[in-house]
Design an enzyme around this catalytic site. Structure first.
Site, short mmCIF file in Angstrom:
data_model
loop_
_atom_site.label_atom_id
_atom_site.label_comp_id
_atom_site.label_asym_id
_atom_site.label_seq_id
_atom_site.Cartn_x
_atom_site.Cartn_y
_atom_site.Cartn_z
N CYS A 1 -8.28 36.47 -17.36
CA CYS A 1 -9.75 36.21 -17.37
C CYS A 1 -10.21 35.21 -18.44
O CYS A 1 -9.17 34.65 -19.10
CB CYS A 1 -10.57 37.58 -17.72
SG CYS A 1 -10.31 38.13 -19.47
N CYS B 1 7.70 -17.84 -37.34
CA CYS B 1 6.80 -17.38 -36.88
C CYS B 1 6.61 -16.00 -36.11
O CYS B 1 5.47 -15.35 -35.93
CB CYS B 1 6.29 -18.54 -35.80
SG CYS B 1 6.00 -20.24 -36.47
N ASP C 1 -18.46 -1.67 -6.96
CA ASP C 1 -16.76 -2.00 -6.87
C ASP C 1 -16.10 -3.10 -7.93
O ASP C 1 -14.99 -3.21 -7.70
CB ASP C 1 -16.76 -2.38 -5.48
CG ASP C 1 -17.58 -3.76 -5.26
OD1 ASP C 1 -18.21 -3.98 -5.71
OD2 ASP C 1 -16.67 -4.46 -4.50
N ASP D 1 -24.83 -1.70 -6.39
CA ASP D 1 -24.61 -3.06 -6.52
C ASP D 1 -24.41 -3.75 -4.97
O ASP D 1 -24.52 -2.98 -3.99
CB ASP D 1 -23.01 -3.23 -6.96
CG ASP D 1 -22.39 -4.39 -6.87
OD1 ASP D 1 -23.15 -5.44 -7.23
OD2 ASP D 1 -21.27 -4.58 -6.32
N ASP E 1 -19.42 -4.25 -12.62
CA ASP E 1 -20.20 -2.88 -12.40
C ASP E 1 -19.78 -1.94 -13.51
O ASP E 1 -20.35 -0.99 -13.74
CB ASP E 1 -19.94 -2.47 -10.99
CG ASP E 1 -20.56 -3.35 -10.01
OD1 ASP E 1 -21.58 -3.97 -10.20
OD2 ASP E 1 -19.97 -3.37 -9.06
#
Length: 965
Positions: free
Chosen positions: A41, A122, A838, A633, A842
């Site tokens: 449970c 580097c 999409d 949109d 967005d």
């Protein structure tokens, strides 16, 4: 188009203002999934959750007693999966790791980066810069090869940020490839010694592409992390089986999810049958045979003093039920009490022990006395355990049906596949039937007519039609030919196809859908916290209540507070009070309450998946049913999302081909649908080239929501909307203004192009509305849901689209952050807001909204940010998502009413509230049957959701021929 899916569900958010980023001092997070058996449970799951959350390094733990699973989010730097598993077992439950943090597709990504002209000194600086980034797991820079190889978590850092970090050190970085690390678990038979383990491990490590190996010697399990582009499961099995002169046999380690559930059902069924073998005779000797004259005389015959044959029989038959078959309740009680909590097992153990040991006391006293007539309750303990086991068997059987959606999804994958071996010219040399789980990346698979596609990939030979309805929901078969993508689990209709595998195992679309649904069913709805809080205190209160019931009835009888005629002739006041106390203890079990929410959420998310609506958990489901405002949109959401150039007007004296060469070279670097439309149109001027190469674009910059700019052939090219031109002080002649007005009036988008600071041309791009968009907005109005358009497009086009679909409120020329602000403004006004989009632009609004809905054919970022994914890319599914969530929460309310109402009604009856007036008392074994029935009824009530049908108004749209490609 094949649907894109998130690699995993988002964690539940509070506030939801910005996208979550898993940044912590402890390093990157990981997730592990465990199968946990023995929970009965919500109190059991609560014990496990509390134990896990006390561990150092645990970010979150979600334990579901319904699916017998635990999902743990943790920091690998502080704790590992084995410690978590041991903690679960310390609580008292069996735990098995079934999915770890690297099993999820795309959990660890690897990319190779070219670093031009880098020197040895580097390289150290570059490595340090990369390692300093959150989410970077490993970075290696080889100055000789001028290349960096970086392993990182894509949820925390993107490859673009890696490139920027390298360039910040003064080097020039160019992305070569990106790829994902995969993980496979293998079971190896025949391994007996540590030496054998090391031998196999060394053999696997010698393979190219193998990154890491973790061994579990207790299970003979090898977990191999590898690069799927380089190697795969067939190579591992071949190497293992060729090691040690063929003594070892390897196979993919079975997850055993369904098998475990089936075994649990069988175990409960067998326990119930064995309990009946003993409990039925006990019941007959105490309740039935006593009314059969011949049998009654035999059972009442005394053996020792007042101890009768019937009592000895009942004692002997009930003892195995109490201590052997009912052993699980003692074990569960001990484990719960050891951790300072109480669960259903505690109630059952207390109730049955009270009945059993009082009966033992009674018969022993009868055996020692010549005048004491005993009253035993052996039938109470044995019948009570039998009915509880029956209820548990029915409950587990019904719970199994709540996850049918996952089982059906998993069944989509074919068991076998035909592997082709090709020569250098592409001719087939051999064919071999293999286990589909052994398919490796870049394998070529043969798909026969009527067979299931064995893997995600693309067609390299043949043509056919493929039924993709089981994945995308598209009813019509989709034509496939060379170069087209196919999705694993779909069905080949007619022709033969040769498919090159691209996404295999956990990276496949089908696996991601299954993982998404599994995670969604694990995620608790906020309303579940209500049941968890009640369950936490309910059991101790019930124990107190049952003791109070027994004491009050006992004292009332002792001091003659009720007539002796109320007491059955075979009992005294103590025994009557005992029966009432046990009945209260048994009937008040909170199991039904704990099942009310998770069963409905599990069925609801499963039904949604079958309808092409992937809901990421209980929180999304709960929020969606309250939505009263939807922000849409425009491009790709209300419109088809496949814009095309319909008109071009040049404002400078130049060749149209040259004009489009410059524009396409600039736009080819953009992911925006309008940019793709322009590039596609530009290809018409190069019909002789299949994949034209555009001039190099330098200093490319994307201005989100406005356009792009770059240097092409030493000319500054700016492509975008009117506001972008004005921002760059570019004059817009009246001729261009007139054309913009014309295009916007026709719901088209006008794009302006400037060359070296002078406006050179205007493009008109049309993106037609999705079929049925107007009807969808109308249906939403009837559901009392307000619709709004928020788009980055110009006002004219946005207003024209809004007028066409029937939307009154429009926000145009909005940048991504302005979309999110609009969502927040609506929320501040008291609205529960859903955002449907999409695109990348967005994603902020999708996160800010109470419910983010992403179109399935949209970008990965939008889908990752959303709460609900609309797989079919149909606007109608927005309605389906809201309607399904409302139906699911109606079912949850009904479950709570039933579960709470049952306790509110059952407890007073069990306590004897009706006994004085009508003489009604509830024997404990009947109370146990009622308790079991309540849990089963709640599960069955949730299962009725499987009959869900989307609103009939949507069927009307379909009958009108409205479908979306």
């Amino acid at each position: 188009m094949a649907p894109k899916l998130p690699s995993s569900t988002r964690s539940e958010r509070s506030g939801k203002g910005v996208p979550e980023k898993e940044e912590n001092a402890e390093g990157s997070q990981a997730k592990a999934m465990y199968s946990v058996t023995g929970m009965t449970c919500s109190a059991c799951s609560g014990q496990v959750e509390r134990a896990l959350r006390q561990l150092p390094g645990i970010q979150d733990a979600v334990v579901d007693a319904l699916s017998n699973r635990a999902q743990v989010t943790f920091y690998p730097a502080l704790i590992n999966e084995e410690t978590i598993r041991e903690t679960i077992e310390d609580v008292g439950y069996q735990a098995t790791l079934i999915q770890d943090h690297q099993t999820n597709a795309k959990s660890t990504q690897m990319c190779r980066i070219r670093i031009n002209g880098i020197c040895t000194s580097c390289s150290t600086a570059v490595e340090s810069a990369l390692q300093a980034l959150r989410g970077v797991l490993m970075a290696q820079v080889a100055s000789a090869d001028e290349e960096a190889q970086v392993h990182y978590d894509p949820k925390m850092v993107s490859y673009k940020e890696l490139l920027e970090a390298i360039e910040d050190t003064g080097s020039v970085a160019i992305l070569i490839t990106t790829g994902y690390m995969s993980k496979l678990q293998l079971k190896v038979d025949g391994v007996c010694t540590d030496h054998s383990m090391r031998l196999i491990e060394n053999s696997l490590r010698s393979l190219p592409g193998v990154q890491d190996i973790v061994i579990d010697p207790t299970l003979n399990k090898f977990s191999v992390s590898y690069k799927p582009d380089v190697t795969g499961p067939r190579n591992f099995i071949q190497v293992i089986e060729s090691t040690g002169s063929g003594r070892y046999k390897a196979m993919i380690f079975p997850e055993g999810g369904r098998e475990v559930h089936e075994k649990e059902i069988e175990r409960n069924y067998r326990s119930f049958l064995w309990s009946l073998v003993f409990a039925i005779p006990v019941f007959l000797t105490s309740m039935v045979f006593m009314y059969v004259p011949g049998l009654k005389h035999g059972l009442d015959s005394n053996v020792v003093n007042m101890l009768s044959v019937g009592e000895i029989l009942r004692w002997a038959l009930s003892t195995p039920v109490q201590f052997v078959i009912g052993r699980r309740f003692y074990t569960g009680s001990y484990k719960a009490l050891r951790r300072g909590s109480a669960n259903m097992d505690v109630l059952i153990a207390l109730g049955t022990n009270a009945a059993y040991f009082y009966s033992v006391y009674s018969v022993l006293r009868a055996a020692a006395s010549k005048d004491f007539k005993s009253t035993d309750f052996f039938e109470t303990s044995s019948m009570l355990i039998s009915f509880i086991l029956l209820g548990k068997y029915l409950e587990i059987s019904a719970k199994g049906k709540t996850s049918d959606a996952i089982a059906k999804l998993m069944d989509l994958a074919p068991e076998t596949a035909i592997l082709l071996t090709l020569d250098c010219e592409g001719n087939v040399i051999t064919e071999e039937e293999i286990d589909s789980r052994l398919i490796q990346k870049n394998d070529v698979i043969k798909i026969l007519p009527g067979a299931k596609v064995a893997s995600d990939g693309f067609v390299i030979w043949g043509q056919s039609h493929v039924n993709e309805s089981m994945i995308t929901g598209e009813a019509r078969p989709v034509a496939k030919r060379k170069g087209d993508t196919v999705i694993g689990g779909t069905v080949n209709e007619d022709g033969v196809l040769h498919v090159e595998a691209t996404q295999v195992g956990s990276e496949s679309a089908l696996s991601q859908i299954v993982q998404l649904v599994e995670s969604a069913q694990m995620a608790k709805a906020p309303v579940q916290k209500f049941a968890d809080r009640i369950s936490k205190y309910f059991v101790p209160l019930v124990i107190i209540l049952s003791f109070s019931t027994w004491l009050s009835w006992f004292l009332a009888g002792k001091f003659h507070r009720y007539p002796k005629s109320w007491i059955p002739s075979s009992m005294d006041s103590f025994e009557l009070a005992l029966q009432f106390g046990i009945s209260v203890m048994v009937i008040a079990c909170p199991c039904a309450l704990g099942l009310a929410t998770p069963t409905a959420v599990m069925v609801g998310t499963g039904v949604g998946a079958s309808q092409g609506v992937l809901i990421k958990g209980g929180q999304a489901l709960e929020s969606a049913h309250k939505v009263n405002c939807i922000v849409f949109d425009k491009t790709g959401t209300l419109t088809v999302g496949k814009p095309v150039v319909v008109n071009t007007r040049l404002l400078k004296n130049m060749a149209l081909q040259e004009f489009y060469e410059l524009v396409a070279a600039t736009e080819v670097n953009s992911e925006h649908p309008l940019a793709k439309a322009i590039v596609e149109y530009a290809k018409k001027f190069r019909e002789d080239e299949e994949n034209p190469t555009w001039p190099e674009a330098k200093d490319f910059v994307s201005i989100t929501g406005h356009g792009v700019k770059a240097i092409v052939r030493n000319k500054e090219i700016i492509v975008g909307n009117k506001s972008l031109m004005l921002d760059h002080n570019i004059a817009i002649p009246s001729e261009a203004e007139d054309m913009l007005a014309e295009t916007e009036a026709m719901a088209q988008t006008g794009i302006l192009i400037s060359i070296n600071g002078e406006l050179a041309g205007v493009l008109a791009i049309s993106d037609p509305l999705k079929p049925g968009a107007r009807d969808v907005i109308s249906i939403l109005k009837s559901m009392k849901v307000k619709s709004i358009i928020v788009t980055g497009d110009n006002w004219g086009t946005a207003n024209s689209i809004a007028k066409e679909v029937g939307i009154e409120t429009v926000i145009a020329e909005a940048k991504p952050e302005q979309k999110a602000e609009k969502v927040k403004d609506l929320q501040a006004s008291g609205n529960i807001v859903a955002m449907v989009g999409d695109g990348i632009n967005d994603s902020l609004a999708l996160v800010a909204a109470d419910v983010g809905m992403a179109i399935g054919a949209g970008t990965d970022i939008a889908i990752e940010a959303a709460d609900i994914v609309l797989m079919k890319s149909n606007l109608e599914d927005v309605i389906t998502a809201i309607d399904l969530s409302r139906k699911t929460f109606s079912r949850i309310r009904l479950n709570y009413i039933w579960a709470l109402g049952y306790n509110l009604l059952g407890i007073p009856i069990a306590a004897g509230a009706l006994f004085p007036s009508i003489g009604l008392r509830l024997p404990p074994w009947i109370a146990g049957a009622a308790m079991a029935a309540s849990s089963v009824s709640v599960v069955c009530c949730s299962l009725l959701l499987k009959n869900y049908r989307r609103p009939k108004k949507l069927d009307g749209l379909e009958m009108q021929g409205v479908t979306v490609e």
